[in-house]
Write an enzyme that holds these catalytic residues in place. Structure first.
Site, short mmCIF file in Angstrom:
data_model
loop_
_atom_site.label_atom_id
_atom_site.label_comp_id
_atom_site.label_asym_id
_atom_site.label_seq_id
_atom_site.Cartn_x
_atom_site.Cartn_y
_atom_site.Cartn_z
N THR A 198 18.89 52.31 55.67
CA THR A 198 19.49 51.72 56.88
C THR A 198 18.41 51.26 57.86
O THR A 198 17.38 51.91 57.99
CB THR A 198 20.39 52.76 57.55
OG1 THR A 198 21.36 53.21 56.61
CG2 THR A 198 21.11 52.18 58.76
N GLU A 234 26.36 57.47 54.39
CA GLU A 234 26.61 57.24 52.96
C GLU A 234 27.70 56.21 52.73
O GLU A 234 28.38 56.21 51.72
CB GLU A 234 26.94 58.53 52.25
CG GLU A 234 26.37 58.57 50.83
CD GLU A 234 24.89 58.19 50.81
OE1 GLU A 234 24.09 58.94 51.37
OE2 GLU A 234 24.56 57.13 50.27
N GLY A 286 17.18 60.96 57.73
CA GLY A 286 17.02 62.35 58.14
C GLY A 286 15.61 62.85 57.85
O GLY A 286 15.08 62.62 56.76
C1 LIG Z 1 23.23 65.43 51.62
C2 LIG Z 1 23.07 63.96 51.89
C3 LIG Z 1 23.48 63.54 53.28
C4 LIG Z 1 23.51 62.01 53.39
C5 LIG Z 1 22.96 61.48 54.70
C6 LIG Z 1 23.24 60.00 54.86
C7 LIG Z 1 22.40 59.10 53.97
C8 LIG Z 1 22.75 57.64 54.14
O1 LIG Z 1 23.60 57.25 54.90
S1 LIG Z 1 21.89 56.60 53.08
C9 LIG Z 1 22.50 55.00 53.46
C10 LIG Z 1 23.92 54.82 52.96
N1 LIG Z 1 24.29 53.44 53.12
C11 LIG Z 1 25.36 52.93 52.50
O2 LIG Z 1 26.12 53.61 51.85
C12 LIG Z 1 25.55 51.46 52.68
C13 LIG Z 1 26.98 51.08 52.39
N2 LIG Z 1 27.01 49.71 51.89
C14 LIG Z 1 27.07 49.46 50.53
O3 LIG Z 1 27.13 50.33 49.70
C15 LIG Z 1 27.06 48.01 50.12
O4 LIG Z 1 26.46 47.25 51.08
C16 LIG Z 1 28.46 47.49 49.84
C17 LIG Z 1 28.94 48.13 48.58
C18 LIG Z 1 29.36 47.84 50.99
C19 LIG Z 1 28.47 46.00 49.71
O5 LIG Z 1 27.28 45.68 49.04
P1 LIG Z 1 27.17 44.24 48.40
O6 LIG Z 1 25.88 44.09 47.75
O7 LIG Z 1 27.59 43.27 49.45
O8 LIG Z 1 28.19 44.40 47.27
P2 LIG Z 1 29.54 43.58 47.09
O9 LIG Z 1 29.22 42.12 47.13
O10 LIG Z 1 30.58 44.11 47.99
O11 LIG Z 1 29.81 44.03 45.61
C20 LIG Z 1 28.96 43.53 44.59
C21 LIG Z 1 29.25 44.33 43.36
O12 LIG Z 1 28.45 45.53 43.41
C22 LIG Z 1 29.27 46.64 43.17
N3 LIG Z 1 28.67 47.77 43.88
C23 LIG Z 1 28.45 47.86 45.21
N4 LIG Z 1 27.89 49.04 45.50
C24 LIG Z 1 27.73 49.69 44.32
C25 LIG Z 1 27.20 50.96 43.95
N5 LIG Z 1 26.72 51.82 44.85
N6 LIG Z 1 27.17 51.29 42.64
C26 LIG Z 1 27.67 50.45 41.72
N7 LIG Z 1 28.20 49.24 41.99
C27 LIG Z 1 28.23 48.87 43.29
C28 LIG Z 1 30.62 46.27 43.72
O13 LIG Z 1 31.63 47.05 43.12
C29 LIG Z 1 30.71 44.82 43.27
O14 LIG Z 1 31.04 44.79 41.93
P3 LIG Z 1 31.92 43.55 41.42
O15 LIG Z 1 31.16 42.31 41.83
O16 LIG Z 1 32.01 43.78 39.96
O17 LIG Z 1 33.23 43.67 42.16
C1 LIG Z 2 24.31 61.38 60.91
C2 LIG Z 2 23.83 60.18 60.14
C3 LIG Z 2 22.82 60.34 59.18
C4 LIG Z 2 22.34 59.23 58.49
N1 LIG Z 2 21.33 59.38 57.58
C5 LIG Z 2 20.84 58.29 56.95
C6 LIG Z 2 19.75 58.42 56.03
O1 LIG Z 2 19.25 59.52 55.82
N2 LIG Z 2 19.25 57.31 55.43
C7 LIG Z 2 19.79 56.06 55.66
O2 LIG Z 2 19.31 55.09 55.09
N3 LIG Z 2 20.85 55.91 56.52
C8 LIG Z 2 21.36 56.99 57.16
N4 LIG Z 2 22.42 56.85 58.02
C9 LIG Z 2 22.90 55.51 58.32
C10 LIG Z 2 24.27 55.26 57.74
O3 LIG Z 2 24.18 55.10 56.35
C11 LIG Z 2 24.85 54.02 58.44
O4 LIG Z 2 25.11 54.37 59.77
C12 LIG Z 2 26.13 53.54 57.76
O5 LIG Z 2 25.81 52.99 56.49
C13 LIG Z 2 26.86 52.48 58.60
O6 LIG Z 2 25.98 51.43 58.94
P1 LIG Z 2 25.76 51.05 60.51
O7 LIG Z 2 25.60 52.28 61.26
O8 LIG Z 2 24.69 50.02 60.56
O9 LIG Z 2 27.15 50.39 60.92
P2 LIG Z 2 27.54 48.85 60.61
O10 LIG Z 2 27.27 48.57 59.18
O11 LIG Z 2 26.97 48.00 61.65
O12 LIG Z 2 29.12 48.95 60.79
C14 LIG Z 2 29.63 49.16 62.11
C15 LIG Z 2 31.12 49.04 62.02
O13 LIG Z 2 31.44 47.70 61.66
C16 LIG Z 2 32.57 47.67 60.79
N5 LIG Z 2 32.15 47.02 59.54
C17 LIG Z 2 30.89 46.83 59.09
N6 LIG Z 2 30.88 46.17 57.91
C18 LIG Z 2 32.17 45.93 57.62
C19 LIG Z 2 32.83 45.28 56.53
N7 LIG Z 2 32.15 44.75 55.50
N8 LIG Z 2 34.18 45.22 56.55
C20 LIG Z 2 34.88 45.78 57.58
N9 LIG Z 2 34.32 46.39 58.64
C21 LIG Z 2 32.99 46.46 58.65
C22 LIG Z 2 32.99 49.14 60.56
O14 LIG Z 2 33.98 49.47 61.49
C23 LIG Z 2 31.71 49.91 60.91
O15 LIG Z 2 31.96 51.22 61.41
C24 LIG Z 2 22.90 57.95 58.74
C25 LIG Z 2 23.94 57.80 59.69
C26 LIG Z 2 24.40 58.91 60.38
C27 LIG Z 2 25.50 58.74 61.39
#
Ligand SMILES: CCCCCCCC(=O)SCCNC(=O)CCNC(=O)[C@H](O)C(C)(C)COP(=O)(O)OP(=O)(O)OC[C@H]1O[C@@H](n2cnc3c(N)ncnc32)[C@H](O)[C@@H]1OP(=O)(O)O
Ligand SMILES: Cc1cc2nc3c(=O)[nH]c(=O)nc-3n(C[C@H](O)[C@H](O)[C@H](O)COP(=O)(O)OP(=O)(O)OC[C@H]3O[C@@H](n4cnc5c(N)ncnc54)[C@H](O)[C@@H]3O)c2cc1C
Length: 647
Positions: free
Chosen positions: A133, A415, A172
């Site tokens: 992120t 996540e 984190g």
């Molecule tokens: C103990 C641990 C605590 C954790 C602390 C927190 C850690 C974090 O937050 S880490 C950061 C987490 N961040 C996220 O999860 C980001 C969320 N966003 C996403 O996953 C992607 O941007 C997403 C899926 C929303 C859209 O991605 P994008 O590249 O635009 O994909 P999209 O065009 O929608 O889909 C493309 C294809 O990829 C597939 N795809 C997307 N994500 C995944 C995945 N993770 N695995 C497999 N396939 C996937 C879709 O199903 C789609 O398939 P199809 O074309 O066949 O329908």
């Molecule tokens: C406590 C905590 C720990 C975290 N730890 C990590 C970490 O260790 N590593 C890491 O990489 N990240 C980490 N993150 C980041 C986390 O993965 C992001 O906050 C999360 O993926 C959402 O992205 P954003 O905050 O940029 O919100 P944005 O993506 O800007 O989204 C903001 C809002 O916009 C709307 N929105 C956005 N996209 C769409 C869409 N496609 N369709 C409809 N509505 C939409 C939703 O309402 C969303 O809540 C952490 C976050 C928190 C809160």
């Protein structure tokens, strides 16, 4: 195997509150003499580091526990998860080290890279996090701006943060704790973009812990919760790393700059699937903790009278209190059951992918998204309900319900933000519908979408309710497809039609998740119950029944739209529900005791096994630094002059 079994099987886990000599929780130095609420932001972090070191040293001693030694052995992870509740009311600064850094190396590294880096990481010689992120992007991964440009002349990658919005933000432990991280960056070779790739990057000098040249680090500041996780920011200024630091299990970059694509660009997203799967079990643990606190407190707390002639009753005797809390017990079991089932699906798909079969990855992605969403959404809502059900004392930090809420609600965002993930599952459902409509076979969890049989007569049974939820999901998906098709026929682009239908798509996705959860909870308990005593089997079936009827009543509107449920059925369901509350009430305390969470893990004045709530509340109150003196200095400095008109 549910949460209770997992716990009871723990080598160092004892039955309720009979701490054995010399087990990890008997080390009192792990715990705070001064409640951390009274520490400064900086002291909280420093204290968390102190406890982290102790905790890992003891975990290694008691469980010959090499951090992440058996990543797939989630029972150990479960034990770690629970014991960490005892030590840290919030998650520890190294949550991401074992939660994502190690899994990312394991899932994205070549065998050589795993051999070298996993050993160092598991032995805690290096500490890492997962940095994806950015300040400007979290959801839209393809929009992330951090770049990794390959320089064939030096066989290095040049990492760069071109803008303020490209700063990594949130990971984190990133602020001051870790010295390495897995960075997700856009790969460029000779100006050509090759998508998001994972890079293992050293951030700090291993001896001095100083940030390396070209690396800017810091923490992002105070948050709603997770105050000791040390979420940080990271920016690169043309920072060079060797070629072998790109994790190359899936895609590779050869010395001359040739890019070799992996079997799927989405494999780089694999760590997120793993964590979403783990989160479901984490939610079951949080729910068990909150339910134990609130149910035990409700058995101790007496307030008001049901009959004027009788003494004040336990608040657990109010049916409204049973309505608030018994679903929490069932929810924890539902999610620990589903977590175990999803874990088996995950490890199965990972095994198939090792042999190149990617066929089931889309279904796993959809399942991981939907269960992560529903478990975090339900548990954060129900933990808040547990807090409210405890009245004023639930509002105290010493109850540990506010912290527990912070841990749960954070997972609705991290996540993958919940709305975004439900839309991912909706994407899979719409594709399944289109596929099924052409007569092609669907995945096991989506096959019911093609049930074209006439809507059957409603039955107030578990089969009837589960079938009803499947009808709701299939009906909603069909409505979405029809609306999208209609808009496209009217000349709207598919993308705009999708966006205009997205409220319905999110609802369809949730309905699908509920259908999967009800069916899985029911079938897994039925399977496990066969080996249990009749009384325990009866109670577990009552909880499954309560869970199904609760959600049928919660989603009556949908059932009325898509099934043949009638008014009489609804009246009967409501009566069934109230009868179940009455049946389960006598076992409520026994059921939360069976979660087997020791006092140290509950960390709560309201939930302790001995029920000495008032004494514990007073003990904790007296720890407030303000109570060290009867008159605080501010009286003389401000109040007194003010009250005497001198300020
Ligand atoms: C103990 C641990 C605590 C954790 C602390 C927190 C850690 C974090 O937050 S880490 C950061 C987490 N961040 C996220 O999860 C980001 C969320 N966003 C996403 O996953 C992607 O941007 C997403 C899926 C929303 C859209 O991605 P994008 O590249 O635009 O994909 P999209 O065009 O929608 O889909 C493309 C294809 O990829 C597939 N795809 C997307 N994500 C995944 C995945 N993770 N695995 C497999 N396939 C996937 C879709 O199903 C789609 O398939 P199809 O074309 O066949 O329908
Ligand atoms: C406590 C905590 C720990 C975290 N730890 C990590 C970490 O260790 N590593 C890491 O990489 N990240 C980490 N993150 C980041 C986390 O993965 C992001 O906050 C999360 O993926 C959402 O992205 P954003 O905050 O940029 O919100 P944005 O993506 O800007 O989204 C903001 C809002 O916009 C709307 N929105 C956005 N996209 C769409 C869409 N496609 N369709 C409809 N509505 C939409 C939703 O309402 C969303 O809540 C952490 C976050 C928190 C809160």
């Amino acid at each position: 195997m549910g949460l209770v079994d997992q716990l009871v099987n723990q080598p160092h886990y004892t039955l309720v509150n009979q701490p054995r000599e010399n087990d990890i929780l008997s080390h009192k130095e792990l715990f705070d003499s001064i409640p951390e609420e009274y520490l400064s932001h900086k002291e909280k972090y420093e204290n968390a580091i102190r406890k982290t070191v102790l905790y890992y040293r003891l975990m290694q001693k008691y469980q010959n526990y090499k951090e992440g030694s058996t990543i797939l052995d989630e029972t150990r992870a479960n034990y770690r998860n629970l014991v960490s509740f005892a030590v840290f009311k919030d998650y520890p600064p190294l949550m991401l080290h074992n939660g994502m850094f190690i899994p990312a190396i394991a899932g994205q590294g070549t065998p050589e890279q795993q051999k070298h880096w996993l050993k160092r990481a598991k032995n805690m010689e290096i500490l890492g996090t997962y940095a994806q992120t950015e300040l400007g992007h979290g959801t839209f991964i393809r929009g992330l701006e951090t770049t990794a440009e390959y320089d064939p002349s030096t066989e290095e990658f040049v990492l760069h943060s071109p803008t303020l919005t490209s700063y990594k933000w949130w990971p984190g432990g990133l602020g001051h704790t870790v010295n390495y991280c897995v960075v997700m960056a856009q790969l460029y070779i000779r100006g050509r973009h090759h998508g998001m790739q994972p890079f293992l990057v050293q951030l700090r000098d291993e001896a001095t812990h100083m940030p390396l040249p070209g690396v800017k680090l810091g923490e992002i500041g105070a948050k709603l919760g997770l105050s000791t996780v040390n979420n940080g920011f990271l920016a690169f200024e043309h920072h060079r790393i060797p070629r072998d630091r790109m994790l190359m299990k899936n895609a590779q970059v050869l010395k001359d700059g040739t890019f070799v694509a992996g079997p799927s660009s989405k494999l780089a997203y694999g760590t997120m699937i793993y964590v979403r799967v783990i989160i479901v079990n984490g939610m079951a643990n949080l729910m068990a903790k909150a339910a134990t606190i609130a149910v035990r407190y409700s058995a101790v707390r007496r307030q008001s009278q049901i009959k004027p002639s009788e003494p004040e009753c336990q608040i657990l005797d109010y049916v409204t209190q049973q309505h608030k809390l018994l679903i929490c017990i069932a929810t924890s079991l539902a999610f620990s059951t589903c977590a175990r089932w999803l874990w088996d699906v995950y490890t199965g798909v990972m095994g198939q992918m090792e042999s190149g079969n990617m066929d089931h990855l889309p279904e796993l992605h959809a399942l991981a998204c939907s269960l992560k969403v529903v478990s975090t959404m339900d548990v954060s809502g129900l933990v808040e309900r547990c807090r409210l059900a405890c009245g004023g004392h639930g509002f105290m930090h010493s109850s540990n319900l506010p912290y527990t809420y912070g841990l749960a609600t954070a997972a609705c965002t991290y996540e993958g933000e919940n709305t975004v993930l439900l839309l991912q599952t909706a994407r899979s459902l719409v594709k399944a519908w289109q596929k099924g409509s052409k007569g092609k076979p669907l995945s096991p969890t989506e096959a019911y979408l093609m049930d074209k049989s006439p809507v059957p007569k409603w039955e107030n049974t578990l089969d009837g309710i589960i079938a009803g939820f499947r009808r709701v999901s299939a009906g909603k998906v069909q409505d979405c497809v029809s609306k999208i098709d209609k808009l496209v026929k009217m000349g709207t682009s598919y993308e705009d039609a999708w966006n205009q239908t997205s409220v319905r798509l999110v609802a369809a996705s949730e309905a699908h998740s509920r259908a999967v959860i009800l069916a899985t909870f029911r079938s897994e308990v039925s399977r496990a119950a066969a080996a249990l005593s009749p009384p325990l089997s009866r109670v577990l079936h009552q909880l499954v029944h309560l869970y199904c009827v609760y959600w049928a009543l919660e989603r009556l509107g949908d059932l009325l739209l898509y099934t043949s449920i009638a008014e009489r059925d609804v009246q009967e369901l409501q009566q069934q529900y109230e009868d179940l509350l009455q049946k389960i009430r006598p076992n409520a305390v026994g059921l939360v005791d069976a979660f087997d969470l020791r006092d140290e893990i509950l960390n709560s004045t309201l939930g302790a096994y001995d029920g000495r709530v008032y004494e514990r509340l007073m003990e904790e109150a007296l720890k407030s630094p303000l109570n060290a003196e009867p008159v605080n200095q501010s009286f003389h400095q401000y109040l007194k002059p003010f009250m005497h008109g001198k300020l």
